[in-house]
Write a protein that holds these residues in place. Structure first.
Motif, PDB file in Angstrom:
ATOM      1  N   GLY A 182       0.798  -1.224   0.000  1.00  0.00           N
ATOM      2  CA  GLY A 182       0.000   0.000   0.000  1.00  0.00           C
ATOM      3  C   GLY A 182       0.826   1.267   0.000  1.00  0.00           C
ATOM      4  O   GLY A 182       0.469   2.244  -0.664  1.00  0.00           O
ATOM      5  N   GLU A 183       1.943   1.283   0.708  1.00  0.00           N
ATOM      6  CA  GLU A 183       2.776   2.489   0.765  1.00  0.00           C
ATOM      7  C   GLU A 183       3.401   2.785  -0.588  1.00  0.00           C
ATOM      8  O   GLU A 183       3.426   3.938  -1.045  1.00  0.00           O
ATOM      9  N   ALA A 184       3.893   1.740  -1.249  1.00  0.00           N
ATOM     10  CA  ALA A 184       4.485   1.933  -2.576  1.00  0.00           C
ATOM     11  C   ALA A 184       3.424   2.364  -3.582  1.00  0.00           C
ATOM     12  O   ALA A 184       3.674   3.224  -4.446  1.00  0.00           O
ATOM     13  N   LEU A 185       2.232   1.787  -3.481  1.00  0.00           N
ATOM     14  CA  LEU A 185       1.151   2.183  -4.386  1.00  0.00           C
ATOM     15  C   LEU A 185       0.764   3.641  -4.168  1.00  0.00           C
ATOM     16  O   LEU A 185       0.508   4.374  -5.125  1.00  0.00           O
ATOM     17  N   ALA A 186       0.725   4.059  -2.916  1.00  0.00           N
ATOM     18  CA  ALA A 186       0.363   5.452  -2.625  1.00  0.00           C
ATOM     19  C   ALA A 186       1.374   6.409  -3.256  1.00  0.00           C
ATOM     20  O   ALA A 186       0.992   7.452  -3.800  1.00  0.00           O
ATOM     21  N   ARG A 187       2.646   6.062  -3.201  1.00  0.00           N
ATOM     22  CA  ARG A 187       3.657   6.911  -3.838  1.00  0.00           C
ATOM     23  C   ARG A 187       3.447   6.949  -5.348  1.00  0.00           C
ATOM     24  O   ARG A 187       3.592   7.996  -5.989  1.00  0.00           O
ATOM     25  N   ALA A 188       3.082   5.798  -5.928  1.00  0.00           N
ATOM     26  CA  ALA A 188       2.861   5.737  -7.373  1.00  0.00           C
ATOM     27  C   ALA A 188       1.625   6.522  -7.789  1.00  0.00           C
ATOM     28  O   ALA A 188       1.605   7.165  -8.850  1.00  0.00           O
ATOM     29  N   TYR A 189       0.578   6.487  -6.957  1.00  0.00           N
ATOM     30  CA  TYR A 189      -0.683   7.131  -7.304  1.00  0.00           C
ATOM     31  C   TYR A 189      -0.667   8.644  -7.092  1.00  0.00           C
ATOM     32  O   TYR A 189      -1.514   9.357  -7.647  1.00  0.00           O
ATOM     33  N   ALA A 190       0.264   9.127  -6.290  1.00  0.00           N
ATOM     34  CA  ALA A 190       0.275  10.548  -5.960  1.00  0.00           C
ATOM     35  C   ALA A 190       0.417  11.400  -7.217  1.00  0.00           C
ATOM     36  O   ALA A 190       1.336  11.231  -8.000  1.00  0.00           O
ATOM     37  N   GLY A 191      -0.544  12.305  -7.432  1.00  0.00           N
ATOM     38  CA  GLY A 191      -0.522  13.190  -8.586  1.00  0.00           C
ATOM     39  C   GLY A 191      -1.000  12.560  -9.879  1.00  0.00           C
ATOM     40  O   GLY A 191      -1.004  13.225 -10.922  1.00  0.00           O
ATOM     41  N   GLU A 236      -3.329  11.321 -12.862  1.00  0.00           N
ATOM     42  CA  GLU A 236      -4.593  11.729 -13.457  1.00  0.00           C
ATOM     43  C   GLU A 236      -5.588  10.580 -13.436  1.00  0.00           C
ATOM     44  O   GLU A 236      -6.802  10.784 -13.310  1.00  0.00           O
ATOM     45  N   GLY A 237      -5.091   9.353 -13.583  1.00  0.00           N
ATOM     46  CA  GLY A 237      -5.975   8.199 -13.572  1.00  0.00           C
ATOM     47  C   GLY A 237      -5.206   6.927 -13.258  1.00  0.00           C
ATOM     48  O   GLY A 237      -4.006   6.826 -13.522  1.00  0.00           O
ATOM     49  N   VAL A 238      -5.923   5.960 -12.689  1.00  0.00           N
ATOM     50  CA  VAL A 238      -5.358   4.645 -12.378  1.00  0.00           C
ATOM     51  C   VAL A 238      -6.311   3.586 -12.910  1.00  0.00           C
ATOM     52  O   VAL A 238      -7.520   3.629 -12.619  1.00  0.00           O
ATOM     53  N   PHE A 239      -5.789   2.655 -13.705  1.00  0.00           N
ATOM     54  CA  PHE A 239      -6.575   1.508 -14.162  1.00  0.00           C
ATOM     55  C   PHE A 239      -6.082   0.291 -13.398  1.00  0.00           C
ATOM     56  O   PHE A 239      -4.888  -0.016 -13.400  1.00  0.00           O
ATOM     57  N   ARG A 246      -5.095   9.997  -3.336  1.00  0.00           N
ATOM     58  CA  ARG A 246      -6.171  10.754  -3.984  1.00  0.00           C
ATOM     59  C   ARG A 246      -5.907  11.011  -5.464  1.00  0.00           C
ATOM     60  O   ARG A 246      -5.875  12.160  -5.929  1.00  0.00           O
ATOM     61  N   PRO A 247      -5.666   9.981  -6.271  1.00  0.00           N
ATOM     62  CA  PRO A 247      -5.563  10.214  -7.709  1.00  0.00           C
ATOM     63  C   PRO A 247      -6.865  10.820  -8.222  1.00  0.00           C
ATOM     64  O   PRO A 247      -7.923  10.675  -7.591  1.00  0.00           O
ATOM     65  N   ALA A 248      -6.803  11.488  -9.364  1.00  0.00           N
ATOM     66  CA  ALA A 248      -7.995  12.179  -9.861  1.00  0.00           C
ATOM     67  C   ALA A 248      -9.105  11.209 -10.265  1.00  0.00           C
ATOM     68  O   ALA A 248     -10.291  11.553 -10.181  1.00  0.00           O
ATOM     69  N   GLN A 288     -16.267  -1.425  -3.611  1.00  0.00           N
ATOM     70  CA  GLN A 288     -16.873  -0.716  -2.490  1.00  0.00           C
ATOM     71  C   GLN A 288     -15.843   0.133  -1.748  1.00  0.00           C
ATOM     72  O   GLN A 288     -16.116   1.274  -1.366  1.00  0.00           O
ATOM     73  N   GLY A 289     -14.648  -0.420  -1.570  1.00  0.00           N
ATOM     74  CA  GLY A 289     -13.616   0.288  -0.823  1.00  0.00           C
ATOM     75  C   GLY A 289     -13.117   1.527  -1.539  1.00  0.00           C
ATOM     76  O   GLY A 289     -12.974   2.597  -0.923  1.00  0.00           O
ATOM     77  N   VAL A 290     -12.860   1.421  -2.837  1.00  0.00           N
ATOM     78  CA  VAL A 290     -12.383   2.577  -3.588  1.00  0.00           C
ATOM     79  C   VAL A 290     -13.483   3.636  -3.677  1.00  0.00           C
ATOM     80  O   VAL A 290     -13.228   4.834  -3.501  1.00  0.00           O
ATOM     81  N   ALA A 291     -14.712   3.221  -3.930  1.00  0.00           N
ATOM     82  CA  ALA A 291     -15.813   4.190  -4.007  1.00  0.00           C
ATOM     83  C   ALA A 291     -15.982   4.931  -2.685  1.00  0.00           C
ATOM     84  O   ALA A 291     -16.284   6.126  -2.667  1.00  0.00           O
ATOM     85  N   ALA A 292     -15.762   4.225  -1.568  1.00  0.00           N
ATOM     86  CA  ALA A 292     -15.942   4.835  -0.248  1.00  0.00           C
ATOM     87  C   ALA A 292     -14.899   5.906   0.057  1.00  0.00           C
ATOM     88  O   ALA A 292     -15.113   6.740   0.944  1.00  0.00           O
ATOM     89  N   THR A 293     -13.788   5.909  -0.681  1.00  0.00           N
ATOM     90  CA  THR A 293     -12.778   6.950  -0.461  1.00  0.00           C
ATOM     91  C   THR A 293     -13.250   8.311  -0.959  1.00  0.00           C
ATOM     92  O   THR A 293     -12.673   9.339  -0.598  1.00  0.00           O
ATOM     93  N   GLY A 294     -14.265   8.320  -1.810  1.00  0.00           N
ATOM     94  CA  GLY A 294     -14.736   9.572  -2.399  1.00  0.00           C
ATOM     95  C   GLY A 294     -13.988   9.980  -3.648  1.00  0.00           C
ATOM     96  O   GLY A 294     -14.342  10.977  -4.287  1.00  0.00           O
ATOM     97  N   VAL A 295     -12.959   9.211  -4.028  1.00  0.00           N
ATOM     98  CA  VAL A 295     -12.251   9.478  -5.280  1.00  0.00           C
ATOM     99  C   VAL A 295     -13.164   9.092  -6.444  1.00  0.00           C
ATOM    100  O   VAL A 295     -13.876   8.085  -6.385  1.00  0.00           O
ATOM    101  N   SER A 296     -13.154   9.874  -7.513  1.00  0.00           N
ATOM    102  CA  SER A 296     -13.984   9.597  -8.682  1.00  0.00           C
ATOM    103  C   SER A 296     -13.670   8.206  -9.232  1.00  0.00           C
ATOM    104  O   SER A 296     -12.522   7.910  -9.572  1.00  0.00           O
TER     105      SER A 296
END
Length: 287
Positions: free
Chosen positions: A51-60, A62-65, A92-94, A125-133
């Protein structure tokens, strides 16, 4: 800004990466081992359970597939879900687009629906609950299944397309490229959220599939329904122990009367995107 594509060495992620790149987007392959990528591909080595490495990758980003590896250990998948959700919530990716990889999540009340405890449901459910689009691409059966040697070769050499479904059983078939088209649309334009179902409407029957093969091969091809167990015997030499979940899936499908997406959540209705015909898809993959 950057779009991260998980599984970009595989059948689902690679078409998404290619389509984003072709559209002039800054696309990066987020994979465990970049060695399997074409030369010159931008990549980032990541572990879906970190999770920590993913968070660094996702920071900034525009989109994640993202999608969960198919046929994985449930405990591993559960750990990956926790890591992905945590990373999305932190970075919080866009935009996040999730593929169900064929699991059914858009037919509540159906025995085919994945249970709420399934990793894919927990991920959505988990990703939607974060409020990220968030959007979800939800295909049913992949046309690429028909490229298995035990399916495609008899269609070509014998004129018989054998598959473990009744001849008139309708399915919302789609190709990996059809899914990629929808995923890229959803990654680059965030006006649609929630589930977007991918596949043919009305569903294609086995007879329809055979007609597409006949058109492509310019010869007669007929459909022949076989049992899930007979299909299992054909694919076990290819898949080993992984053949059993496939057999179980087709047993479940045979117990239903169809496997067709709803019109109101279809990519046709929501995105104006229709899947390729069987003949067009066969031509595109040079089958």
């Amino acid at each position: 800004m950057t779009y991260l594509v998980h599984g970009a060495t595989g059948a689902q992620g690679l078409p998404v990466l290619a389509a984003l790149t072709a559209a002039g987007r800054d696309a990066v392959a987020a994979v465990r081992n970049p060695a399997g990528l074409p030369a010159g591909t931008r990549s980032l080595a990541v572990d879906l359970a970190d999770g920590e490495a993913l968070a660094r990758a996702y920071a900034g980003a525009e989109g994640v597939f993202v999608h969960l590896p198919m046929g994985g250990d449930p405990a591993v998948s559960a750990a990956q879900v926790v890591a992905i959700v945590s990373a999305v919530d932190t970075a919080r990716p866009a935009r996040v687009v999730i593929s169900t990889s064929g699991a059914i999540v858009d037919e509540p009340g159906s025995p085919l629906q994945a249970p709420s405890t399934a990793p894919i449901q927990q991920l959505i459910q988990g990703v939607a609950a974060t409020g990220v689009s968030t959007a979800v691409v939800a295909p049913r059966l992949y046309l690429e299944n028909l490229l298995l040697p035990v399916v495609a070769e008899p269609a070509r050499s014998e004129g018989v397309l054998r598959y473990p479904l009744p001849a008139e059983y309708p399915v919302s078939w789609s190709s990996h490229v059809d899914v990629a088209d929808a995923a890229v649309e959803l990654l680059t334009d965030d006006w649609v959220e929630g589930i977007v179902a991918i596949g043919h409407r009305p569903g294609l029957t086995g007879t329809d599939l055979a007609a597409g093969f006949a058109q492509h091969f310019a010869t007669e091809v007929r459909f022949e329904a076989i049992s899930p167990d007979a299909f299992g015997e054909l694919i076990t030499p290819l898949f080993g122990a992984a053949a059993q979940p496939v057999v179980d899936l087709y047993r479940a499908l045979n117990a239903a009367d169809q496997n067709v997406i709803a019109e109101d959540r279809s990519a046709q209705m929501m995105l104006g995107l229709a899947p390729r015909s069987v003949a067009d898809w066969l031509a595109a993959v040079d089958a």
